[in-house]
Write an enzyme that holds these catalytic residues in place. Structure first.
Site, PDB file in Angstrom:
ATOM      1  N   HIS A 197      50.443   9.576  23.703  1.00  0.00           N
ATOM      2  CA  HIS A 197      50.557   8.715  22.520  1.00  0.00           C
ATOM      3  C   HIS A 197      49.201   8.356  21.917  1.00  0.00           C
ATOM      4  CE1 HIS A 197      54.413   7.920  24.644  1.00  0.00           C
ATOM      5  NE2 HIS A 197      54.885   7.992  23.426  1.00  0.00           N
ATOM      6  N   GLU A 200      51.768   4.524  20.044  1.00  0.00           N
ATOM      7  CA  GLU A 200      51.145   5.464  19.106  1.00  0.00           C
ATOM      8  C   GLU A 200      50.582   4.744  17.890  1.00  0.00           C
ATOM      9  OE1 GLU A 200      52.709   8.179  15.570  1.00  0.00           O
ATOM     10  OE2 GLU A 200      53.666   8.684  17.470  1.00  0.00           O
TER      11      GLU A 200
END
Length: 309
Positions: free
Chosen positions: A85, A137
């Site tokens: 991520h 993310e």
């Protein structure tokens, strides 16, 4: 006879497969790799990697302050992995300054989004990120969006509907900017992102402004959503397999339900309930981008036991 039909596109995406392969090749119980948070949002994959020698440390979401320094203190000497991520620039710089060996498994599509956010901010554009403010993310992308003056240059917007965006525009501190860079969390749905952009255009139609839209959506995730939607139209119930923390897996359930089909999001076969399948003839099966094949196989085997197929 009950049919169990798998989606035409499902399971491990390129970014997750790449991250897992890197960790499997680098880690061993004798020479562990320390991961800054979960490599991917799937508990079965995380546990398998732990057996291979991956030691999970708290990530930026769990630790306040200097995560790179905190990691260096825990590891002392060794190798540290950045997860699929990604993380913000400050975390990367802290890890580099710590002298630790860094193994970067950030998904290339996420890296692309980070670079666009950085470019926009440094060139004086205010960045609007359509995404979940708490997602790992998105937090990482935010960590790259600082202007030349070092000030934050981005805003995360979780809703795409007209009224939510109207309030954002009207209440924006210091007035809404005239140079706007727009991007999205990579795992969001194309329809929602398109709605976000369209509503933003409608809200600013009476103003002179510059709008630069970059499609940062993951094509693999989009393909899985399309396959799940198509399958949902053909079955009586959908089973979606994947980590409960996985945004792309949650979206698969949403797209199935949007077709008017009952859908259940599970992590493993032990969560299946026999009454879900009472009176059904066709069962659809799909899985998120961080779900390994063995999890899907185990779920299908359990469904067959429950329905007597």
């Amino acid at each position: 006879m009950v049919q169990i039909i798998r989606a035409s596109d499902m399971g491990f995406c390129m970014g997750v497969r790449r991250a897992v392969q890197i960790m499997e090749s680098e880690a061993s119980p004798e020479r562990p790799v320390f991961s800054v948070g979960e490599i991917v949002h799937n508990p079965h994959v995380v546990r398998a990697l732990e057996r291979s020698g991956v030691v999970q440390l708290p990530g930026p979401d769990e630790v306040e302050g200097d995560i790179g320094k905190a990691t260096a203190e825990r590891v002392k000497a060794g190798r540290v992995a950045i997860t699929a991520h990604g993380v913000g620039e400050r975390v990367v710089r802290e890890l580099e300054a710590s002298g630790l060996e860094i193994i970067d498994t950030t998904c290339p599509i996420v890296t692309r989004a980070q670079r666009y956010g950085q470019k926009f901010a440094r060139e004086g554009w205010h960045v609007l990120i359509y995404g979940d403010p708490g997602h790992k993310e998105v937090r990482g992308i935010l960590g790259w969006t600082f202007g030349q003056d070092g000030e934050p240059g981005a805003t995360v917007v979780p809703q795409s509907d007209y009224e939510s965006l109207r309030r954002l525009v009207e209440e924006f501190p210091g007035g809404f900017p005239n140079k706007i860079g727009v991007m999205a969390q990579t795992t969001h749905k194309m329809e929602d992102f398109a709605r976000f952009v369209a509503n933003l255009m409608l809200l600013r139609r009476d103003f002179n402004f510059e709008l630069h839209v970059v499609n940062t959506l993951c094509h693999a995730t989009t393909g899985q959503q399309e396959a799940a939607a198509a399958l949902a139209k053909e079955v009586d119930v959908m089973i979606v397999v994947g980590g409960k923390k996985s945004a792309n897996t949650r979206h698969l359930r949403e797209v199935a339900e949007e077709q008017g089909t009952r859908a259940y999001h599970i992590e493993g076969p032990e969560e299946l309930q026999a009454d879900w399948f009472a009176g059904v003839e066709r069962i659809g099966l799909t899985a998120g981008a961080s779900t390994p094949d063995f999890s899907v196989d185990a779920v299908e085997a359990r469904i067959r036991e429950l329905v007597g197929a």
